[in-house]
Scaffold this active site. Structure first.
Site, PDB file in Angstrom:
ATOM      1  N   GLY A  12     -44.585 -38.899  -4.365  1.00 21.74           N
ATOM      2  CA  GLY A  12     -45.615 -37.734  -4.525  1.00 21.74           C
ATOM      3  C   GLY A  12     -45.856 -37.084  -5.524  1.00 21.74           C
ATOM      4  N   THR A  13     -46.106 -38.093  -6.547  1.00 16.69           N
ATOM      5  CA  THR A  13     -46.944 -37.580  -7.818  1.00 16.69           C
ATOM      6  C   THR A  13     -48.297 -37.402  -7.412  1.00 16.69           C
ATOM      7  OG1 THR A  13     -47.567 -39.729  -8.465  1.00 16.69           O
ATOM      8  CG2 THR A  13     -45.230 -38.956  -9.333  1.00 16.69           C
ATOM      9  N   ASN A  14     -48.866 -38.117  -6.561  1.00 16.32           N
ATOM     10  CA  ASN A  14     -50.378 -37.471  -6.482  1.00 16.32           C
ATOM     11  C   ASN A  14     -50.279 -36.368  -5.525  1.00 16.32           C
ATOM     12  OD1 ASN A  14     -52.578 -39.702  -7.107  1.00 16.32           O
ATOM     13  ND2 ASN A  14     -50.929 -40.837  -6.479  1.00 16.32           N
ATOM     14  N   MET A  89     -47.855 -44.919   3.493  1.00 20.34           N
ATOM     15  CA  MET A  89     -47.933 -46.566   3.835  1.00 20.34           C
ATOM     16  C   MET A  89     -47.677 -46.704   5.115  1.00 20.34           C
ATOM     17  SD  MET A  89     -47.733 -47.226   0.647  1.00 20.34           S
ATOM     18  CE  MET A  89     -47.210 -49.131   0.642  1.00 20.34           C
ATOM     19  N   ASN A 106     -58.110 -41.244   1.225  1.00 20.24           N
ATOM     20  CA  ASN A 106     -57.089 -42.090   0.565  1.00 20.24           C
ATOM     21  C   ASN A 106     -57.223 -42.170  -0.814  1.00 20.24           C
ATOM     22  OD1 ASN A 106     -54.705 -43.607   0.836  1.00 20.24           O
ATOM     23  ND2 ASN A 106     -56.011 -45.264   0.846  1.00 20.24           N
ATOM     24  N   HIS A 108     -56.255 -45.260  -3.465  1.00 14.57           N
ATOM     25  CA  HIS A 108     -55.883 -46.676  -3.816  1.00 14.57           C
ATOM     26  C   HIS A 108     -55.822 -47.124  -5.125  1.00 14.57           C
ATOM     27  CE1 HIS A 108     -55.206 -50.889  -2.309  1.00 14.57           C
ATOM     28  NE2 HIS A 108     -56.231 -51.310  -3.168  1.00 14.57           N
TER      29      HIS A 108
HETATM   30  C1  GRF Z   1     -50.073 -44.506  -5.646  1.00 17.17           C
HETATM   31  O1  GRF Z   1     -50.091 -45.574  -6.503  1.00 17.17           O
HETATM   32  C2  GRF Z   1     -50.965 -44.590  -4.684  1.00 17.17           C
HETATM   33  O2  GRF Z   1     -52.273 -45.087  -5.096  1.00 17.17           O
HETATM   34  C3  GRF Z   1     -50.729 -45.781  -3.598  1.00 17.17           C
HETATM   35  O3  GRF Z   1     -49.221 -45.367  -3.655  1.00 17.17           O
HETATM   36  C4  GRF Z   1     -48.798 -44.736  -4.970  1.00 17.17           C
HETATM   37  C5  GRF Z   1     -48.237 -43.261  -4.594  1.00 17.17           C
HETATM   38  O4  GRF Z   1     -47.495 -42.822  -5.664  1.00 17.17           O
HETATM   39  N1  GRF Z   1     -51.338 -45.556  -2.411  1.00 17.17           N
HETATM   40  P1  GRF Z   1     -47.001 -41.154  -5.446  1.00 17.17           P
HETATM   41  O5  GRF Z   1     -46.225 -41.086  -4.194  1.00 17.17           O
HETATM   42  O6  GRF Z   1     -48.343 -40.390  -5.249  1.00 17.17           O
HETATM   43  O7  GRF Z   1     -46.415 -40.901  -6.681  1.00 17.17           O
END
Ligand code: GRF
Length: 213
Positions: A12-14, A89, A106, A108
């Site tokens: 969940g860093t994003n 995922m 999304n 990617h």
């Molecule tokens: C990221 O690299 C995203 O692009 C991919 O999965 C990863 C998720 O990272 N789809 P996080 O959970 O947001 O840290």
């Protein structure tokens, strides 16, 4: 102010980057709900720490539509304007995608349409690309095929490990995902066929060449 629902499966860093961008006022929006399909996803802890309602909805033992209906029920309850997939995922079926088309994004970790699918940071490194990157796109019924909103490119150096590449891409993900959502919240994105038209787009120019000499 838009209401954002974020779907996660992992660290969940994003998600964190999106939360921070909302809290700082960079995005005129609020993450109102987080849903994980993985019980042990660290992103769930991030949501709780930020005081955001979070749900664990497993996909196990359910048909795709049953699982998606459970997601939809929560997303509707929180009246989300935008659904952001952030390391989620699971492939979403047309049942879900049609309902949210144009408000489903999304991230990617590759420069689409190159390297769709999974584990693509490592695949870019193995392939030997000199420039890698990431893409935020609207989700359509294909896998990683929807209209592209924003992309960022990063160099891949000869002595990089696959992990170096992953981290360099991730750093840019944390910039472009909040920016894409900011543009959406400002009503500046219009989908025309495959193309996303961006109102008031900044034309900075320049290029990335690697190696640079
Ligand atoms: C990221 O690299 C995203 O692009 C991919 O999965 C990863 C998720 O990272 N789809 P996080 O959970 O947001 O840290």
């Amino acid at each position: 102010m838009i209401r954002i629902g974020v779907l996660i499966s992992g660290s969940g860093t994003n998600l964190q980057a999106i939360i921070d961008a909302c809290n700082s006022g960079y995005i005129d929006g609020k993450v109102v709900v987080v849903i994980s399909n993985k019980e042990d996803a660290y992103g769930r802890v991030r949501a709780r720490k930020a005081g955001i309602p979070e749900y664990y909805i497993s996909h196990r033992g359910k048909s795709r539509e049953e699982f998606e209906d459970e997601l939809i029920e929560v997303l509707e309850k929180y009246e989300v304007d935008l659904v952001a997939l952030a390391g989620f995922m699971r492939i979403l079926s047309p049942h879900f995608v049609r309902r949210y088309y144009g408000r489903l994004m999304n991230i990617h970790p590759a420069l689409l349409p190159a390297f769709p699918g999974i584990n693509v940071q490592e695949k870019q490194w193995e392939y030997g690309v000199k420039i890698a990157g990431c893409t935020v796109h609207f989700v359509d019924e294909g896998t990683d095929t929807g209209p592209i909103i924003i992309q960022a490119a990063v160099p891949v150096y000869s002595d990089d490990t696959a992990e170096d590449v992953r981290l360099r891409i991730l750093e840019q993900e944390h910039k472009i995902y909040p920016l894409a959502i900011k543009l959406f919240a400002e009503g500046r994105l219009t989908i025309e066929g495959r193309r996303v038209i961006i109102q008031g787009e900044k034309k900075k120019g320049g290029f990335l060449m690697n190696p640079s000499e």
